[in-house]
Design a protein around this motif. Structure first.
Motif, PDB file in Angstrom:
ATOM      1  N   ASN A 162      88.521  29.527 -21.143  1.00  0.00           N
ATOM      2  CA  ASN A 162      88.861  28.671 -20.008  1.00  0.00           C
ATOM      3  C   ASN A 162      90.010  29.248 -19.184  1.00  0.00           C
ATOM      4  N   ARG A 163      90.948  29.908 -19.851  1.00  0.00           N
ATOM      5  CA  ARG A 163      92.058  30.526 -19.110  1.00  0.00           C
ATOM      6  C   ARG A 163      91.550  31.681 -18.260  1.00  0.00           C
ATOM      7  N   PHE A 164      90.597  32.432 -18.782  1.00  0.00           N
ATOM      8  CA  PHE A 164      90.025  33.532 -17.991  1.00  0.00           C
ATOM      9  C   PHE A 164      89.279  32.999 -16.764  1.00  0.00           C
ATOM     10  N   LEU A 165      88.758  31.780 -16.873  1.00  0.00           N
ATOM     11  CA  LEU A 165      88.028  31.199 -15.738  1.00  0.00           C
ATOM     12  C   LEU A 165      88.956  30.877 -14.565  1.00  0.00           C
ATOM     13  N   THR A 166      90.259  30.798 -14.816  1.00  0.00           N
ATOM     14  CA  THR A 166      91.213  30.534 -13.734  1.00  0.00           C
ATOM     15  C   THR A 166      91.668  31.812 -13.045  1.00  0.00           C
ATOM     16  N   THR A 167      91.201  32.961 -13.538  1.00  0.00           N
ATOM     17  CA  THR A 167      91.577  34.248 -12.969  1.00  0.00           C
ATOM     18  C   THR A 167      90.446  34.749 -12.066  1.00  0.00           C
ATOM     19  N   PRO A 168      90.718  35.761 -11.233  1.00  0.00           N
ATOM     20  CA  PRO A 168      89.667  36.295 -10.352  1.00  0.00           C
ATOM     21  C   PRO A 168      88.709  37.264 -11.034  1.00  0.00           C
ATOM     22  N   VAL A 169      88.783  37.395 -12.357  1.00  0.00           N
ATOM     23  CA  VAL A 169      87.906  38.333 -13.056  1.00  0.00           C
ATOM     24  C   VAL A 169      86.446  37.920 -12.863  1.00  0.00           C
ATOM     25  N   SER A 170      85.578  38.910 -12.758  1.00  0.00           N
ATOM     26  CA  SER A 170      84.149  38.659 -12.567  1.00  0.00           C
ATOM     27  C   SER A 170      83.578  37.851 -13.718  1.00  0.00           C
ATOM     28  N   ARG A 171      82.797  36.807 -13.380  1.00  0.00           N
ATOM     29  CA  ARG A 171      82.174  35.975 -14.424  1.00  0.00           C
ATOM     30  C   ARG A 171      81.162  36.791 -15.227  1.00  0.00           C
TER      31      ARG A 171
END
Length: 259
Positions: free
Chosen positions: A93-102
């Protein structure tokens, strides 16, 4: 996929690989079962080739591709546990708040699983060679067997990831994997030549992806490979892997909307 997404996928893959490197005991544990199959089953059933239909006079030569494929299956089916752990810890969930590609978030798990499967397969092949197995198909045959195991691992790893995001319960993943693992293994030519199997088992094995990988690998390792069989089974594995990764990606998008 753009170069940016590829770079992010590799970065996320390295992150997962580092987790394995920091706990090397799991690498050793993952090889215990293949070693048991190799040295225990290889010696216990060495005379079974006298029944005929194995295409070799050495049961060990017949068994090695089965061990490689079964190890790929066994390790990849638990990929969903890692996804579930990331969900429980809140890391995903924390990675989902970043601009990293899904796509990078999901594909990294698939790439890491493929690298792990390839490394595991190479180790098993080296152990088999040390035990006296022969590989008439040479380096090309060995490479095809490893690729087949990676494709199978990719398919079941992606499906396991999708399962982890859908059920979100360890007990459910364990129950489903336990239910599927033995039928997928024994409804294949892992231990027994197809000609020695009951006809109904042989027909089911024709539709078993685990058997596709074994048949492709064994044929490629033969001194005179049947390339029609290799390409046919290998192509089916590739299609299955692509479909499974697509399903895993769609499941991830559904999970993303739910949080």
């Amino acid at each position: 996929m753009s170069s940016r997404a590829l770079a992010q996928t590799w970065y996320m893959t390295q992150r997962q690989l580092m987790q394995i490197v920091r706990q090397p005991i799991f690498l050793a544990i993952s090889l215990i079962q293949p070693v048991i199959w190799l040295f225990l089953f290889g010696n216990l059933f060495r005379k079974v080739v006298e029944l005929g239909g194995f295409g070799t006079t050495s049961y060990l030569d017949y068994l090695i591709p089965g061990i490689v494929v079964m190890s790929a299956l066994g390790s990849s089916m638990w990929a969903g546990m890692g996804t579930l752990e990331e969900i429980e810890r809140g890391t995903l969930n924390r990675f989902l708040t970043t601009p990293v590609s899904r796509n990078a978030l999901m594909n990294a798990n698939v790439v890491q699983n493929g690298i792990g499967t390839a490394a595991q397969s190479v180790v098993i092949l080296l152990l088999g060679r040390a035990a006296g197995a022969a590989y008439p198909g040479g380096v090309g045959g060995l490479l095809i067997l490893v690729v087949a195991s990676v494709l199978l691992g990719t398919a079941f790893g992606a499906l396991s990831n999708a399962l982890g995001m859908l059920v979100r319960r360890r007990e459910s993943i364990i129950g489903i994997n336990t239910f599927l693992l033995l039928p997928l293994t024994f409804l294949s030519s892992s231990f027994m030549a197809p000609g020695q199997m009951p006809s109904w088992m042989r027909h089911i094995a024709d539709f078993n992806p685990v058997n596709w990988a074994m048949v492709a690998g064994r044929s490629a390792l033969n001194g005179d490979p049947d390339w029609g069989v290799v390409l046919g089974r290998g192509g089916a594995l590739l299609v299955l892997a692509v479909v499974a990764v697509g399903l895993s990606t769609r499941t991830f998008r559904s999970y993303q909307k739910s949080v």
